[in-house]
Design a protein around this motif. Structure first.
Motif, PDB file in Angstrom:
ATOM      1  N   LYS A 197      36.258  41.199  34.641  1.00 21.43           N
ATOM      2  CA  LYS A 197      37.417  40.775  34.996  1.00 21.43           C
ATOM      3  C   LYS A 197      37.909  41.506  36.156  1.00 21.43           C
ATOM      4  O   LYS A 197      38.187  40.997  37.233  1.00 21.43           O
ATOM      5  N   GLN A 198      37.791  42.756  36.247  1.00 20.20           N
ATOM      6  CA  GLN A 198      38.186  43.678  37.395  1.00 20.20           C
ATOM      7  C   GLN A 198      37.214  43.400  38.356  1.00 20.20           C
ATOM      8  O   GLN A 198      37.697  43.162  39.663  1.00 20.20           O
ATOM      9  N   ILE A 199      36.259  43.205  38.390  1.00 21.00           N
ATOM     10  CA  ILE A 199      34.954  42.777  39.501  1.00 21.00           C
ATOM     11  C   ILE A 199      35.590  41.470  40.082  1.00 21.00           C
ATOM     12  O   ILE A 199      35.615  41.363  41.264  1.00 21.00           O
ATOM     13  N   VAL A 200      36.049  40.651  38.981  1.00 20.15           N
ATOM     14  CA  VAL A 200      36.062  39.305  39.588  1.00 20.15           C
ATOM     15  C   VAL A 200      37.544  39.255  40.675  1.00 20.15           C
ATOM     16  O   VAL A 200      37.506  38.793  41.633  1.00 20.15           O
ATOM     17  N   GLU A 201      38.480  39.963  39.868  1.00 22.86           N
ATOM     18  CA  GLU A 201      39.801  39.977  40.764  1.00 22.86           C
ATOM     19  C   GLU A 201      39.747  41.017  41.865  1.00 22.86           C
ATOM     20  O   GLU A 201      40.288  40.645  42.923  1.00 22.86           O
ATOM     21  N   ALA A 202      38.708  41.800  42.189  1.00 23.95           N
ATOM     22  CA  ALA A 202      38.496  42.739  43.236  1.00 23.95           C
ATOM     23  C   ALA A 202      37.975  41.755  44.538  1.00 23.95           C
ATOM     24  O   ALA A 202      37.992  42.037  45.524  1.00 23.95           O
ATOM     25  N   HIS A 203      37.257  40.722  43.897  1.00 19.02           N
ATOM     26  CA  HIS A 203      36.826  39.482  44.782  1.00 19.02           C
ATOM     27  C   HIS A 203      37.684  38.443  45.311  1.00 19.02           C
ATOM     28  O   HIS A 203      37.343  37.286  45.465  1.00 19.02           O
ATOM     29  N   PHE A 222      35.658  32.102  39.626  1.00 20.33           N
ATOM     30  CA  PHE A 222      36.007  31.761  40.839  1.00 20.33           C
ATOM     31  C   PHE A 222      36.192  32.965  41.705  1.00 20.33           C
ATOM     32  O   PHE A 222      36.813  34.046  41.197  1.00 20.33           O
ATOM     33  N   LEU A 223      35.281  32.964  42.817  1.00 24.35           N
ATOM     34  CA  LEU A 223      35.119  33.913  43.775  1.00 24.35           C
ATOM     35  C   LEU A 223      35.702  33.766  45.076  1.00 24.35           C
ATOM     36  O   LEU A 223      35.125  32.567  45.385  1.00 24.35           O
ATOM     37  N   GLY A 224      36.899  34.222  45.499  1.00 26.40           N
ATOM     38  CA  GLY A 224      37.285  33.495  46.693  1.00 26.40           C
ATOM     39  C   GLY A 224      37.091  34.199  48.055  1.00 26.40           C
ATOM     40  O   GLY A 224      36.412  35.534  48.101  1.00 26.40           O
TER      41      GLY A 224
END
Length: 224
Positions: A197-203, A222-224
């Motif tokens: 979750k942290q990796i995803v949110e960092a992206h 989802f990676l934005g």
């Protein structure tokens, strides 16, 4: 009510405390491990005792936990670079396929060639994918398990779905699976999904899960 600056300060203090805690524990664990190796070298017969194996197993668990804590503590620190997302996702899947073939778990993928080039931390994205794939192969029947990975362009980013036909997640557990230290595994640390979750949110992304007990789970990233 906390403002953004207060929240950021609390997060920084938490990460500092966690880092110091991990460091202070890792040092004596390293010394204990060295001392046990010296004992085993001088007295090989101790390795024949069941209690010796239990000690080594517990020591290994503590080291794994410290590694997971370190991963959790650093998951939001990324070094992005331009990445061919199509090629990179296929490379990650190719790296795990031999393991899945050995376990007689089917891996299917639907990754188009038209995915955009994105700024990603490749090490962290690989860590994210391996964590999710490992969760999947640990939950599916062996043999007979099936994992499906699909990706597609979405809102100037990419969406990735990882689906399995495993045991699923109970409705009451679905609300807490991304919380640190929550786990239903006997030997789990409960940090794998929080790291993801942290990796995803960092992206600049998001992650969610849909699951039906005894039917399977799908993670939507989802990676934005």
């Amino acid at each position: 009510m906390c403002n953004d600056n207060t929240v950021d300060k609390l997060k920084n203090e938490f990460h500092y405390t966690l880092s110091k805690f991990s460091h202070e524990i890792r040092n004596p664990i390293t010394l204990i491990n060295s001392e046990l190796q010296m004992i085993a070298a001088a007295h090989p017969e101790v390795q024949e005792y069941k209690q010796w194996d239990d000690v080594i197993d517990n020591l290994d668990y503590v080291r794994d936990l410290l590694d997971e804590l370190s991963a959790f503590n650093n998951a939001n620190r990324i070094t992005p670079k331009a990445t061919d997302t199509c090629a990179y996702l296929k490379t990650i899947l190719s790296s795990v396929k031999p393991t899945l073939d050995y376990l007689e778990i089917t891996l299917e993928s639907d990754i188009p060639d038209s995915l955009p080039v994105m700024m990603l931390d490749q090490i962290k994205i690989r860590q994210m994918m391996i964590n999710l794939l490992k969760n999947a192969w640990e939950s599916v029947p062996v043999p007979g398990g099936k994992i499906t990975v699909s990706a597609y362009s979405k809102n100037h980013g990419i969406a990735i779905d990882i689906q399995d036909n495993g045991c699923g997640i109970s409705p009451e557990d679905q609300a807490t699976i991304f919380q640190p230290f929550f786990t239903t595994k006997e030997s789990g640390t409960g940090l794998g999904l929080p790291v993801v979750k942290q990796i995803v949110e960092a992206h600049h992304g998001s992650i969610s899960a849909e699951s039906t007990p005894d039917q399977g789970t799908v993670f939507h990233i989802f990676l934005g």
